[in-house]
Design an enzyme around this catalytic site. Structure first.
Site, PDB file in Angstrom:
ATOM      1  N   ASN A 165       0.765  -1.193  -0.022  1.00 51.38           N
ATOM      2  CA  ASN A 165      -0.232  -0.181   0.082  1.00 51.38           C
ATOM      3  C   ASN A 165       0.918   1.263  -0.154  1.00 51.38           C
ATOM      4  O   ASN A 165       0.513   2.185  -0.814  1.00 51.38           O
ATOM      5  CB  ASN A 165      -0.862   0.030   1.093  1.00 51.38           C
ATOM      6  CG  ASN A 165      -0.427  -0.151   2.753  1.00 51.38           C
ATOM      7  OD1 ASN A 165       0.751  -0.940   2.546  1.00 51.38           O
ATOM      8  ND2 ASN A 165      -0.974   0.377   3.590  1.00 51.38           N
ATOM      9  N   GLU A 262       4.189  -4.183  12.568  1.00 56.99           N
ATOM     10  CA  GLU A 262       3.394  -3.486  12.482  1.00 56.99           C
ATOM     11  C   GLU A 262       2.329  -3.866  11.696  1.00 56.99           C
ATOM     12  O   GLU A 262       2.389  -4.371  10.376  1.00 56.99           O
ATOM     13  CB  GLU A 262       3.745  -2.030  11.658  1.00 56.99           C
ATOM     14  CG  GLU A 262       2.438  -1.020  11.962  1.00 56.99           C
ATOM     15  CD  GLU A 262       2.696   0.217  11.403  1.00 56.99           C
ATOM     16  OE1 GLU A 262       3.606   1.220  12.023  1.00 56.99           O
ATOM     17  OE2 GLU A 262       2.127   0.783  10.363  1.00 56.99           O
ATOM     18  N   CYS A 296      -2.803   1.246   6.608  1.00 60.11           N
ATOM     19  CA  CYS A 296      -3.064   0.815   8.024  1.00 60.11           C
ATOM     20  C   CYS A 296      -3.508   1.729   9.058  1.00 60.11           C
ATOM     21  O   CYS A 296      -4.253   1.136   9.965  1.00 60.11           O
ATOM     22  CB  CYS A 296      -1.756  -0.199   8.270  1.00 60.11           C
ATOM     23  SG  CYS A 296      -0.403   1.117   8.444  1.00 60.11           S
TER      24      CYS A 296
END
Length: 496
Positions: A165, A262, A296
Site C-alpha cells: 500500500n 506493524e 493501515c
C-alpha cells in the site's frame, strides 16, 4: 568508500532492468523458473515481467548479507551517513521518475505519490543522523575495581518484509535505519509492488555507494519464499508490516529472533460534542479516503457524539460527493483504483454483509475504470458491530457510528481487537489529551487525522496491531542490540 555517480547526471537516465533483482551482489533473474507480471491497477497493463526467486536464492542472499555485514558495520559512521545523504540527493533528482512509479504500480494518486516520495526522502535524511547516534553506556558495578561497559551494536542481518500500500515508504523506514546503523538487509517486498517496494530502492542505494551484497532484494510469492526468509538461521531480526494473521504466523515461525511487527488497524476518529465540525470533516475525508482507504492507519470508523451526528454526516457526505474518482495519473483525481481483484472482492463482501446486518448506505456505487478496480467512496451509518466497522476494510469505505457522550465514544473506540492509530476532535485540547490517553492504541492524534504523515515519529501499535516501533530514535533501538563487556581493573578473589 565506493565512488558514486553524480545524482544529477545519473538522473538523466531512467532506471531499467527491473526484470532482475540484486542477490548476493549481482543483479540477476530469480531461479524458480516461474515469473509474475507486475500490473498497473488502473490500466491493467504489464509494467514488467519478473522471473521469481526460490529458496536457493533466499539462502544465497542471506549468506552474502552475512558475509558483507561486518565490513559495512566497520565503516565510519560518517561514511554510512554519506550513503544515506547521497541516496536522498538521488531521490530529489529523480522525483518525477519515482512518483511516476508509485502512481503506476500502486495505483496511488499523484498526491499520494508525492507524499510518499517526501516521506522516504525524510527517512533517508533521518537515517543519516542515526549513524552517529548509536550510543553505549557505563553501568555501575558492585565489584570493586570492575567496570561494566555496554556497547550498542548492529543486530547483523535484518529480514524486511513490506506491503503493497505504501511500498517505498514501508520498505525504506526499515531498510534505511537498519543500514545506517551497520546492518545488512534482505528485503522481500509485496508481489503487487516489487519495483517501488524494493528494486527501485536497491538501484538508488547502489548509485549512492552501498557496497554489493549489503542490500539484497527477493521478488517471489509469499507461499514459496516467505517462510524461508523468516526462518533463515542467518536472519537475526524480522521487520514486518502487513496483516495481523500473517504477523501472527511470523511470530510462530521466527524462532529466537528479534521481531518488529506493524499489523492491521481499525482506526477510530472520534468527534466530541465541542469539536470544530468543519475541521473534523476535512480530517475525516482525508483520513478515510486517502489512497482509496488502503492505509493501515486509515480511519476505519468515525464515531460522532449524538449532539452533532446529523450535522457532521450532512457536511461529510457533501464533501465526499465532490471527490473525483478515476485515473490516478490525473492530478485532479482524489481516489484511484484498489490494488487488485482480490482486494476489491474482499471490500465488496464486507459491504454486502454490513448492509445485510442493517447498515444504512448513504453513498456508494459500482466499480469502474479500465481494469474495473476503481471503487467510488462508500459511506455507511451503522453500529460498531457492522462488518465494515468491526473488520479492517482497507478500501474507500467509512462507517459513521453515533455515540451517546464521551464515555460511550471511548467505549466504542476501544471495542476492537486492534490498536494502531486513532484521533479525537475537540475544541478543548487538554480534554482531547485526556481522552487520547484512555484510547487503547499506539498512536492518538488530537485535532488531526489518524493518518500520520510525520516521518520522524514512531509508528507502532498495541493489541493485535503489532509490537515494536518504527521511526525516529526508536529505530536505533530496534536495529541494534546491547553487548555487555566487563573489565576487571584490579585484582579480586573468587569464591572458588
Amino acid at each position: 568508500m565506493t565512488q558514486t555517480m553524480s545524482p544529477q547526471l545519473r538522473a538523466s537516465e531512467r532506471y531499467d532492468g527491473f526484470d532482475k533483482m540484486p542477490i548476493a551482489g549481482t543483479w540477476r533473474a530469480g531461479s524458480s523458473g516461474g515469473s509474475k507480471a507486475d500490473l498497473d491497477p488502473w490500466s491493467g497493463d504489464t509494467l514488467v515481467e519478473i522471473p521469481l526467486a526460490d529458496t536457493e536464492d533466499v539462502d544465497e542472499a542471506f549468506r552474502m548479507a552475512h558475509e558483507a555485514q561486518p565490513a559495512w558495520a566497520a565503516q565510519a559512521p560518517a561514511e554510512r551517513a554519506e550513503v544515506m545523504r547521497t541516496a536522498a540527493a538521488i531521490f530529489e533528482a529523480r522525483k518525477d521518475e519515482i512518483v511516476g512509479w508509485i502512481v503506476r504500480e500502486s495505483g496511488g494518486t499523484v498526491a499520494k505519490g508525492e507524499l510518499e516520495w517526501g516521506l522516504v526522502r525524510s527517512v533517508l535524511y533521518e537515517a543519516a543522523s542515526m549513524s552517529s547516534h548509536v550510543e553505549g553506556r557505563i553501568m555501575p558495578s558492585d565489584v570493586p575495581g570492575k567496570e561494566s561497559r555496554v556497547y550498542r551494536r548492529p543486530v547483523g542481518v535484518v529480514a524486511v518484509i513490506s506491503p503493497w500500500n505504501f511500498p517505498l515508504q514501508l520498505s525504506a523506514r526499515s531498510v534505511a535505519p537498519a543500514l545506517a546503523v551497520g546492518n545488512a538487509v534482505v528485503l522481500k517486498p509485496a508481489g503487487d509492488t516489487p519495483v517501488t517496494g524494493g528494486l527501485l530502492l536497491a538501484k538508488i542505494f547502489e548509485d549512492a555507494g552501498l557496497p554489493p551484497g549489503v542490500l539484497n532484494v527477493l521478488i517471489g510469492r509469499g507461499r514459496d519464499i516467505g517462510d524461508a526468509v523468516v526462518e533463515h538461521p542467518l536472519a537475526r531480526m524480522v521487520s514486518f508490516t502487513g496483516s495481523t494473521p500473517v504477523g501472527e504466523g511470523i511470530i510462530k515461525k521466527a524462532g529466537v529472533k528479534k521481531v518488529a511487527l506493524e499489523l492491521g488497524g481499525n482506526g477510530p476518529l472520534v468527534i466530541l460534542d465541542d469539536a470544530d465540525l468543519d475541521r473534523a470533516v476535512d480530517a475525516a475525508v482525508f483520513g478515510s479516503f486517502f489512497h482509496a482507504g488502503q492505509i493501515c492507519m486509515i480511519a476505519n470508523r468515525v464515531i460522532v457524539d449524538a449532539s452533532v451526528h446529523d450535522a457532521f454526516v450532512g457536511r461529510f457526505v457533501e464533501r465526499v460527493q465532490a471527490l473525483t474518482v478515476g485515473d490516478p495519473s490525473d492530478e485532479g483525481t482524489h481516489i484511484g483504483p484498489v490494488i487488485n481483484r482480490s482486494q476489491l472482492d474482499g471490500i465488496r463482501d464486507k459491504l454486502t454483509r454490513a448492509r445485510e446486518e442493517g447498515a444504512e448506505q448513504v453513498l456508494g456505487g459500482d466499480p469502474g475504470g479500465p481494469s474495473g478496480l476503481v471503487l467510488p467512496p462508500h459511506v455507511l451509518l451503522a453500529g460498531n458491530d457492522a462488518a465494515t466497522a468491526r473488520e479492517e476494510v482497507f478500501g474507500p469505505v467509512i462507517t459513521i457510528i453515533r455515540a451517546d457522550g464521551e464515555d460511550d465514544a471511548l467505549r466504542i473506540a476501544n471495542d476492537t481487537e486492534y490498536g494502531l492509530s486513532s484521533a479525537v476532535f475537540t475544541e478543548d485540547v487538554e480534554r482531547g489529551v485526556r481522552f487520547a490517553l484512555r484510547v487503547d492504541a499506539g498512536m492518538t492524534h488530537v485535532n488531526d487525522s489518524p493518518v500520520n504523515d510525520d516521518s520522524n515519529t514512531a509508528f507502532g501499535g498495541e493489541k493485535a496491531s503489532g509490537i515494536g516501533r518504527f521511526g525516529g530514535r526508536w529505530a536505533i533501538e530496534e536495529f541494534t542490540t546491547d553487548h555487555w563487556v566487563s573489565v576487571q581493573h584490579a585484582g579480586r578473589s573468587f569464591p572458588l
